[in-house]
Design an enzyme around this catalytic site. Structure first.
Site, PDB file in Angstrom:
ATOM      1  N   ASP A 329       0.862  -1.313   0.083  1.00  0.00           N
ATOM      2  CA  ASP A 329       0.033   0.007   0.134  1.00  0.00           C
ATOM      3  C   ASP A 329       0.858   1.183  -0.044  1.00  0.00           C
ATOM      4  O   ASP A 329       1.976   1.347   0.148  1.00  0.00           O
ATOM      5  CB  ASP A 329      -0.977  -0.109   1.286  1.00  0.00           C
ATOM      6  CG  ASP A 329      -2.218   0.763   1.159  1.00  0.00           C
ATOM      7  OD1 ASP A 329      -2.330   1.571   0.090  1.00  0.00           O
ATOM      8  OD2 ASP A 329      -3.051   0.706   1.707  1.00  0.00           O
ATOM      9  N   GLU A 525     -10.089   6.782   4.806  1.00  0.00           N
ATOM     10  CA  GLU A 525      -9.212   6.291   5.558  1.00  0.00           C
ATOM     11  C   GLU A 525      -9.356   7.021   6.933  1.00  0.00           C
ATOM     12  O   GLU A 525     -10.105   7.295   7.371  1.00  0.00           O
ATOM     13  CB  GLU A 525      -7.779   6.538   4.835  1.00  0.00           C
ATOM     14  CG  GLU A 525      -7.835   5.916   3.424  1.00  0.00           C
ATOM     15  CD  GLU A 525      -6.466   5.831   2.920  1.00  0.00           C
ATOM     16  OE1 GLU A 525      -5.593   5.507   3.330  1.00  0.00           O
ATOM     17  OE2 GLU A 525      -6.633   5.786   1.327  1.00  0.00           O
TER      18      GLU A 525
HETATM   19  C1  BGC Z   1      -4.277   7.834  -1.085  1.00  0.00           C
HETATM   20  C2  BGC Z   1      -3.957   8.586  -2.226  1.00  0.00           C
HETATM   21  C3  BGC Z   1      -3.892   9.978  -1.884  1.00  0.00           C
HETATM   22  C4  BGC Z   1      -2.733  10.195  -1.221  1.00  0.00           C
HETATM   23  C5  BGC Z   1      -2.581  11.566  -0.717  1.00  0.00           C
HETATM   24  C6  BGC Z   1      -3.293   8.177  -0.305  1.00  0.00           C
HETATM   25  O1  BGC Z   1      -3.249   7.379   1.065  1.00  0.00           O
HETATM   26  O2  BGC Z   1      -4.487   6.367  -1.165  1.00  0.00           O
HETATM   27  O3  BGC Z   1      -5.066   7.993  -3.262  1.00  0.00           O
HETATM   28  O4  BGC Z   1      -3.843  10.624  -2.963  1.00  0.00           O
HETATM   29  O5  BGC Z   1      -3.096   9.596  -0.018  1.00  0.00           O
HETATM   30  O6  BGC Z   1      -1.527  11.700   0.213  1.00  0.00           O
HETATM   31  C1  BGC Z   2      -5.084   2.955   0.494  1.00  0.00           C
HETATM   32  C2  BGC Z   2      -5.597   2.104  -0.416  1.00  0.00           C
HETATM   33  C3  BGC Z   2      -5.355   2.471  -1.866  1.00  0.00           C
HETATM   34  C4  BGC Z   2      -3.905   3.292  -1.989  1.00  0.00           C
HETATM   35  C5  BGC Z   2      -3.906   3.901  -3.342  1.00  0.00           C
HETATM   36  C6  BGC Z   2      -3.822   3.620   0.090  1.00  0.00           C
HETATM   37  O1  BGC Z   2      -3.875   5.002   1.172  1.00  0.00           O
HETATM   38  O2  BGC Z   2      -5.007   2.446   1.810  1.00  0.00           O
HETATM   39  O3  BGC Z   2      -6.748   1.306  -0.064  1.00  0.00           O
HETATM   40  O4  BGC Z   2      -5.653   1.641  -2.744  1.00  0.00           O
HETATM   41  O5  BGC Z   2      -3.983   4.241  -0.990  1.00  0.00           O
HETATM   42  O6  BGC Z   2      -4.485   5.196  -3.578  1.00  0.00           O
END
Ligand code: BGC
Ligand code: BGC
Length: 853
Positions: A329, A525
């Protein structure tokens, strides 16, 4: 057999409802019980093909180490151009939430496709002996969420309420078409979390608290997304987040699980057995960590999932027989002890094949090559990872089909599935209460619509919609969508309709019915976590919803509440003010699906009845425990055909939090609960400057007196830390106008993560304040100067040290008031008061602090 048409074959020993009381706690039953003792062998519908394996072996044998490591690297599109991707032999890119081609949110299908084709061509002309096509991954978790104009389906929590596998499969196929139209071939879905605690900010990504529902719908999603592998209008799916992401303590995102191995295997594993059997090709590791509390003679610590060989390799690849790829991840490797974003041999050795390293990919490639050359990572592990990646790409037909050659490439109409989405919405709404025949409404009545979410597409779409958090958008960002208000207008016939978002300026008694559209606002999240120092009581977090219902209820006109949320919440006060109450989850872009259920048709008949049932327990109190009785059990849901009675419900309030005896959260990505941040001048030379809720906002002293700058950075996880740079004397302050009694915590310590950048040369005074002139101050200069810069440290300062300096711990208003002077720079994250931490061996002792000057 064609996986898409295959019957849901259960290669998995069919499982368990109330097996061994494990699942009884969830009160749910879907299939017959049989308790698993170990991770089961799972036979995938996608079998290994010897000819393909030989072809892969030949390619891998001809690859250089740099090509192999490049293949394992997945940067983010904001940080890598097609030309760079070709030059570094990159295996995959992703676009994170809210990342669009050219950073333009209005990017068209053609723009997306062009970027994908450019990456593809850069790789195909990179000069490698066998050019290997790149694969692009995206979070299409409820439709193609980042793409303007794409239909957004209900989030998984609603689909769990619908419980209809055929519907989930159709949505998967429609999502795949939309994604493929933009040239993208891989989707980071479905989420297979079995969410256990509604405080978790990702609860809405979970189908259900019932593992067998997660298994059934997860498999359907994979069938829909992947179809027959190689079909150019489908995508590669991801089973995520491995394993047990929904089991963390306090429902904390990326937190720590304390469950037994039996629970991990029998509850949280179910979604994996079902999707692996269906042929899912990729698995994403979870950010969290796990201690098996059932292990004998002592509990066993598995650590972070990203570093667990026992789970990623032994359980998943060896025992379950998974032959696809494991992706990490977002910077997840850096959470493994001893790792950084740009370096983590531990994770690769543990079994990560493809590394999501959004920004730091160059250094990652260099470091990884060096680690292989030094023998820290065996070449056999690298070859295995690359083999798995090539296997997935070959099975998906990427060697044959460029992005532009997909059957749906560039077709704007592939973004749309509006009828399907509207039907899905109708299937997902749960009717919790319907008294005095408030619903259904006849057409042609006088209807008053109130509530902040009636005409708000962001609120009805939730997180992962145009942006990561689903915030910072306007209705205009969602063309080809319909708000709930607009849907009501369409369905209510020749009704007289008035709308007032806050219920002001209207007289409810002039109407036949009031529809209030209220609920949570978007989050994703950990930003959506409800902290242990708060509760599930909705009106405490969103007082405006209670206010609007108060403004319209008790006027002799029925009030119908449509409640949008990503979780079940405690809402007895709102239920009492409503004659009818509909849990509508996060329905997505087709608001008319809501109205379809509220109104009779023109002929005066009920055309659509409520069918959905609660996928999670609905709380009866602000705090819930394993023992508490829910207000409404999972499986509950009224309908027009089967009505029920809900009388006035008892209302309890709780001013503190639910797990306050364990922890008080002060800062986690943002100030938590009542805590707000500001910077100030110790001498009062300039006025305080506060920080709002935007994670990326910068906080600084006025330009004419530059003394401090606060920006967002990362210590453990994305955007989790504040970076403080002192240019002169200044204070960084986290406080609240409520005072907290910290004496309720046994052996408490102030705990936080610190990453010093530049060591202090003058006192660093950390003060706990208990009102004007009341407080205790410690000088951290000595402690911080002794720490190596550029590394993460966790500091535990016993609260007794503050008390010894005069802090009255029974009334702390500002638990973190930090005053320093230039030169000093450091990042801070995850600030909390934790019970017991003062007695842990690595806690600091009061003698380590110089008396504060
Ligand atoms: C998310 C991304 C997002 C990024 C921003 C990640 O956890 O998955 O999709 O753009 O955080 O910092
Ligand atoms: C999330 C994932 C996601 C990834 C990419 C992460 O922060 O936990 O579920 O697929 O970002 O955006």
């Amino acid at each position: 057999m064609h996986p898409a048409s295959a019957p849901v074959r259960r290669h998995v020993p069919s499982l368990l409802a109330c097996a061994a009381a494990l699942l009884c706690s969830t009160g749910l039953v879907e299939a017959a019980p049989r308790v698993l003792k170990d991770w089961p062998a799972v036979k995938s519908l996608v079998a290994a093909d010897p000819a393909m394996e030989a072809r892969i072996r030949a390619i891998v044998a001809g690859m250089s180490l740099a090509e192999k490591v490049g293949q394992m690297t997945q940067p983010e599109i904001k940080y890598i151009t097609p030309e760079e991707a070709g030059r570094h032999h990159i295996g995959s890119v992703l676009n994170g939430g809210g990342a669009w081609p050219g950073n333009k949110r209005e990017a068209s299908v053609a723009d997306w496709l062009a970027l994908s084709q450019a990456y593809h061509e850069a790789l195909m002309s990179s000069g490698a002996r066998t050019p290997i096509p790149i694969i692009w991954g995206t979070d299409a978790v409820h439709g193609h969420g980042n793409v303007r104009g794409a239909t957004l389906f209900p989030h998984n929590i609603g689909l769990g309420a619908a419980g209809d596998a055929a519907l989930v499969e159709e949505i998967g196929a429609a999502t795949a078409r939309a994604v493929r139209a933009t040239g993208i071939q891989w989707v980071f879905a479905p989420t297979l979390a079995v969410a256990q605690d509604a405080r978790w900010g990702r609860t809405y990504e979970s189908f259900s608290a019932d593992p067998m529902v997660v298994a059934r719908l997860g498999a359907a999603s994979v069938r829909g997304l992947q179809g027959q592998l190689g079909d150019s209008s489908r995508v590669v799916a991801t089973a995520k987040h491995f394993i047990g992401d929904g089991s963390t303590e306090f429902g904390r995102d990326q937190g720590h699980s304390q469950v037994s191995r039996a629970q991990m295997i029998n509850v949280h594993g179910q979604g994996y057995y079902a999707t692996l059997a269906t042929g899912v090709q990729t698995v994403m590791a979870s950010f969290h960590s796990w201690t098996d509390v059932g292990a004998k003679p002592a509990s066993k610590d598995y650590g972070k999932m990203h570093g667990s060989h026992e789970l990623l390799t032994v359980a998943l690849k060896e025992k379950m027989g998974f032959d696809g790829l494991v992706v990490s991840d977002w910077n997840g490797i850096s959470q493994v002890p001893g790792c950084r974003d740009s370096s983590c041999p531990q994770a690769i050795k543990a079994g990560i094949d493809m590394v999501m390293v959004p920004e730091d990919w160059r250094a990652f490639i260099q470091n990884t090559i060096a680690q292989v050359e030094r023998g820290e990572i065996p070449m056999s592990r690298i070859d295995d990872a690359v083999t798995r990646i090539l296997r997935v790409k070959m099975r998906a037909g990427l060697f044959e089909t460029s992005p532009r050659q997909s059957a749906v490439a560039g077709k704007p109409e592939a973004l749309l599935a509006r009828d399907l989405a509207r039907r899905a919405v109708r299937q997902t709404l749960v009717l919790l209460k319907n008294e005095r025949g408030a619903l259904p409404l006849a057409q042609g009545k006088r209807i008053l619509v109130v509530g902040k979410s009636a005409d708000n597409l962001a609120n009805q779409a939730g997180g992962w919609s145009m942006t990561w958090q689903g915030t910072d958008t306007q209705n205009a960002d969602f063309p080809a969508s319909q708000s709930i208000l607009s849907g009501i207008r369409e369905v209510a016939g020749a009704a007289t309709l008035s709308f007032s978002a806050d219920g002001s300026g209207v007289d409810p008694s002039q109407f036949d019915a009031v529809i209030a559209v209220i609920g949570e606002t978007p989050y994703a999240e950990g930003v959506g976590d409800i902290s242990p120092s708060s509760t599930l009581q909705h009106s405490r977090r969103y007082p405006e919803d209670l206010a609007v219902l108060r403004a319209v209820s008790g006027r002799g006109v029925p009030v119908i509440s449509v409640f949008l949320s990503g979780r079940t919440v405690y809402a007895n006060d709102l239920l009492n003010l409503s004659d009818a109450f509909v849990a509508a989850w996060l329905p997505g872009s087709e608001g008319a699906g809501v109205a379809d259920l509220l109104f009779k048709n023109a002929a005066g008949q009920v055309a659509h009845d409520f069918r959905a049932k609660l996928p999670f327990a609905w709380p009866s109190a602000p705090c819930v425990s394993a023992k508490s009785q829910p207000q409404f059990k999972p499986g509950y849901g009224l309908s027009y055909a089967k009505p029920g009675t809900v009388r006035q419900l008892p209302v309890s309030v709780r001013s503190g939090g639910c797990d306050v005896s364990k922890e008080l959260l002060i800062f986690r990505q943002t100030g938590q609960g009542p805590y707000q941040m500001h910077v100030g001048s110790p001498s009062g030379a300039w006025p305080n400057r506060g920080l709002g809720s935007d994670l990326n906002a910068v906080l600084e002293a006025p330009a004419e007196q530059p003394a401090i700058r606060v920006s967002t950075t990362q210590i453990n996880t994305q955007q989790d830390a504040k970076r403080l740079v002192w240019m002169g004397p200044a204070t960084f302050h986290i406080g609240s106008n409520q005072q907290a009694d910290l004496t309720v915590y046994p052996a408490p310590a102030l705990v936080f993560d610190l990453l010093p950048e530049q060591a202090p040369q003058r006192p660093v005074r950390l003060r706990m304040e208990c009102g004007p002139g009341c407080g205790g101050t410690l000088d951290l200069q000595r402690v911080i100067s002794a720490l190596p810069t550029g590394q993460r440290h966790s500091l535990k300062i016993p609260l007794a040290c503050f008390a010894a300096q005069g802090a009255d711990l029974s009334r702390i208003g500002a638990p973190f008031n930090l005053t320093a002077d230039a030169p000093f720079a450091a990042a801070f994250a995850h600030i909390r008061v934790r019970a017991g931490a003062a007695q842990e061996p690595d806690a600091l002792s009061c003698s380590q602090f110089s008396p504060a000057p």
